[in-house]
Design a protein around this motif. Structure first.
Motif, mmCIF file in Angstrom:
data_model
loop_
_atom_site.group_PDB
_atom_site.id
_atom_site.type_symbol
_atom_site.label_atom_id
_atom_site.label_comp_id
_atom_site.label_asym_id
_atom_site.label_seq_id
_atom_site.Cartn_x
_atom_site.Cartn_y
_atom_site.Cartn_z
ATOM 1 N N GLN A 94 0.814 -1.215 0.000
ATOM 2 C CA GLN A 94 0.000 0.000 0.000
ATOM 3 C C GLN A 94 0.851 1.271 0.000
ATOM 4 N N PRO A 95 1.897 1.372 0.845
ATOM 5 C CA PRO A 95 2.761 2.560 0.787
ATOM 6 C C PRO A 95 3.429 2.738 -0.579
ATOM 7 N N MET A 96 3.825 1.649 -1.234
ATOM 8 C CA MET A 96 4.421 1.739 -2.566
ATOM 9 C C MET A 96 3.438 2.321 -3.572
ATOM 10 N N GLN A 97 2.214 1.818 -3.540
ATOM 11 C CA GLN A 97 1.199 2.304 -4.472
ATOM 12 C C GLN A 97 0.907 3.783 -4.243
ATOM 13 N N PRO A 210 16.644 2.688 2.814
ATOM 14 C CA PRO A 210 16.700 1.336 3.380
ATOM 15 C C PRO A 210 15.430 0.942 4.123
ATOM 16 N N ILE A 211 15.192 -0.367 4.188
ATOM 17 C CA ILE A 211 14.096 -0.942 4.962
ATOM 18 C C ILE A 211 14.711 -1.889 5.986
ATOM 19 N N PHE A 212 14.286 -1.756 7.262
ATOM 20 C CA PHE A 212 14.884 -2.523 8.348
ATOM 21 C C PHE A 212 13.894 -3.505 8.966
ATOM 22 N N SER A 213 14.437 -4.602 9.470
ATOM 23 C CA SER A 213 13.636 -5.596 10.185
ATOM 24 C C SER A 213 13.485 -5.188 11.646
ATOM 25 N N GLY A 220 16.293 -4.660 2.863
ATOM 26 C CA GLY A 220 16.238 -4.286 1.455
ATOM 27 C C GLY A 220 16.102 -2.788 1.335
ATOM 28 N N SER A 221 15.477 -2.356 0.259
ATOM 29 C CA SER A 221 15.325 -0.920 0.040
ATOM 30 C C SER A 221 14.085 -0.636 -0.790
ATOM 31 N N LEU A 222 13.658 0.604 -0.730
ATOM 32 C CA LEU A 222 12.560 1.100 -1.555
ATOM 33 C C LEU A 222 13.173 1.969 -2.639
ATOM 34 N N LEU A 223 12.835 1.703 -3.897
ATOM 35 C CA LEU A 223 13.450 2.380 -5.044
ATOM 36 C C LEU A 223 12.395 3.110 -5.866
ATOM 37 N N LEU A 224 12.642 4.376 -6.148
ATOM 38 C CA LEU A 224 11.836 5.152 -7.087
ATOM 39 C C LEU A 224 12.710 5.465 -8.293
ATOM 40 N N THR A 225 12.198 5.207 -9.496
ATOM 41 C CA THR A 225 12.963 5.465 -10.709
ATOM 42 C C THR A 225 12.287 6.550 -11.553
ATOM 43 N N SER A 226 13.110 7.317 -12.278
ATOM 44 C CA SER A 226 12.585 8.382 -13.134
ATOM 45 C C SER A 226 13.582 8.653 -14.251
ATOM 46 N N PRO A 227 13.105 9.006 -15.439
ATOM 47 C CA PRO A 227 14.031 9.505 -16.462
ATOM 48 C C PRO A 227 14.672 10.801 -15.970
ATOM 49 N N GLU A 228 15.960 10.968 -16.213
ATOM 50 C CA GLU A 228 16.659 12.151 -15.716
ATOM 51 C C GLU A 228 16.044 13.436 -16.273
ATOM 52 N N ALA A 229 15.563 13.389 -17.513
ATOM 53 C CA ALA A 229 15.011 14.577 -18.149
ATOM 54 C C ALA A 229 13.733 15.066 -17.475
ATOM 55 N N ARG A 230 13.106 14.216 -16.655
ATOM 56 C CA ARG A 230 11.838 14.592 -16.034
ATOM 57 C C ARG A 230 12.019 15.094 -14.601
ATOM 58 N N LEU A 231 13.235 15.114 -14.105
ATOM 59 C CA LEU A 231 13.454 15.516 -12.716
ATOM 60 C C LEU A 231 12.993 16.937 -12.433
ATOM 61 N N GLU A 246 10.720 8.558 3.885
ATOM 62 C CA GLU A 246 9.584 8.488 4.808
ATOM 63 C C GLU A 246 8.715 7.255 4.547
ATOM 64 N N VAL A 247 8.515 6.919 3.277
ATOM 65 C CA VAL A 247 7.712 5.730 2.950
ATOM 66 C C VAL A 247 8.461 4.461 3.367
ATOM 67 N N ALA A 248 9.790 4.440 3.161
ATOM 68 C CA ALA A 248 10.591 3.288 3.593
ATOM 69 C C ALA A 248 10.518 3.135 5.111
ATOM 70 N N GLU A 249 10.490 4.244 5.831
ATOM 71 C CA GLU A 249 10.389 4.191 7.292
ATOM 72 C C GLU A 249 9.036 3.648 7.732
ATOM 73 N N VAL A 250 7.983 3.998 7.006
ATOM 74 C CA VAL A 250 6.659 3.452 7.316
ATOM 75 C C VAL A 250 6.674 1.931 7.185
ATOM 76 N N ILE A 251 7.295 1.437 6.125
ATOM 77 C CA ILE A 251 7.385 -0.012 5.917
ATOM 78 C C ILE A 251 8.199 -0.656 7.033
ATOM 79 N N SER A 252 9.324 -0.033 7.389
ATOM 80 C CA SER A 252 10.160 -0.562 8.474
ATOM 81 C C SER A 252 9.384 -0.633 9.782
ATOM 82 N N LEU A 253 8.621 0.401 10.083
ATOM 83 C CA LEU A 253 7.833 0.436 11.333
ATOM 84 C C LEU A 253 6.785 -0.674 11.342
ATOM 85 N N HIS A 254 6.189 -0.972 10.198
ATOM 86 C CA HIS A 254 5.242 -2.081 10.095
ATOM 87 C C HIS A 254 5.906 -3.411 10.448
#
Length: 261
Positions: A94-97, A210-213, A220-231, A246-254
């Motif tokens: 859900q946080p990823m979406q 990063p995502i922590f247990s 693991g980690s949470l990755l967002l990708t983008s074309p450089e031209a769209r930054l 912040e989203v990775a931290e939400v996942i870690s807290l879960h």
């Protein structure tokens, strides 16, 4: 009677194979032939055959330099499949979406796999042009932001071992100098997220955290990708990085983990 003997022998081989896999996974270090022979109470030649069989199946991987055996890609793929339907996959979906919808970009869940990372899950944003990476793909930890975000929070001995090993180049921008890589990892830890420009895919930008247990280990980690031209269509890079963090931290807290300090 002969059938019973054969079945008993096969069962014993399965038990020994399971013991070896458990030793490699839970021992958190390479396992050699002699150590395996002592563990199983069999001859070194028999232990080596069993180790090689597991390596041929992809469950173990033999180091070309030390000859020791560590978890193989197929073992990580199996683990990734289980994790996708367990706590990590459920906590991240859900946080990823939400992040993909908010930024319009593709977001990926990455799982550490020894000296690399595997893409476990993906959430696509509404923008037309996106970098859609292949799920199950394994890439070394020094390549791209998703690996750097994991590598930066590994224990020092594990990090040092990876930096001292082979660091192949995936593009002209891949960092392959150990000293430069260590300085980059210091920066990643300081800001709480990693950014890469064309380290893996030309003209692609990766932003990862990063995502922590619950045990404090980096999973693991949470990755967002983008074309450089769209930054330039996004918030400043620092703010976008904080969103991913912040989203990775939400996942870690879960998962019972703690935010990056």
């Amino acid at each position: 009677m002969q059938t019973q003997v054969v079945e008993g022998s096969n069962l014993q081989s399965v038990e020994r194979a399971v013991q070896l896999v458990q030793q490699v996974v839970f021992g958190q270090q390479e396992v050699g032939t002699r150590e395996s022979a002592r563990l199983l109470g069999i001859s070194p030649s028999s232990a080596h055959r069993l180790l090689r069989t597991l390596a041929d199946l992809g469950l173990l991987e033999q180091s070309e330099t030390t000859g020791g055996f560590s978890p193989g890609l197929e073992l990580y793929r199996l683990a990734a499949k289980l994790l996708a339907s367990s706590n990590l996959g459920q906590a991240a979906r859900q946080p990823m979406q939400a992040l993909a919808k908010q930024t319009g970009e593709a977001v990926f869940l990455c799982l550490r796999s020894g000296g690399g990372r595997i893409l476990l899950d993906a959430a696509t944003g509404p923008r037309q042009l996106q970098y859609l990476l292949r799920l199950g793909e394994e890439v070394p930890l020094h390549v791209g932001s998703s690996g750097l975000a994991i590598l930066a929070w590994l224990p020092e001995n594990e990090m040092a071992r990876i930096l001292a090993g082979d660091l192949p180049s995936y593009s002209a921008n891949t960092i392959t100098d150990p000293d430069v890589l260590r300085a980059t990892l210091d920066e990643v830890r300081a800001q709480g997220f990693a950014v890469s420009f064309g380290h893996h895919i030309e003209d692609g930008v990766g932003i990862s955290a990063p995502i922590f247990s619950g045990q404090g280990e980096v999973l693991g980690s949470l990755l967002l990708t983008s074309p450089e031209a769209r930054l330039d269509q996004h918030e400043p890079l620092e703010k976008l990085g904080q969103q991913v963090r912040e989203v990775a931290e939400v996942i870690s807290l879960h998962l019972g983990g703690q935010p990056v300090h």
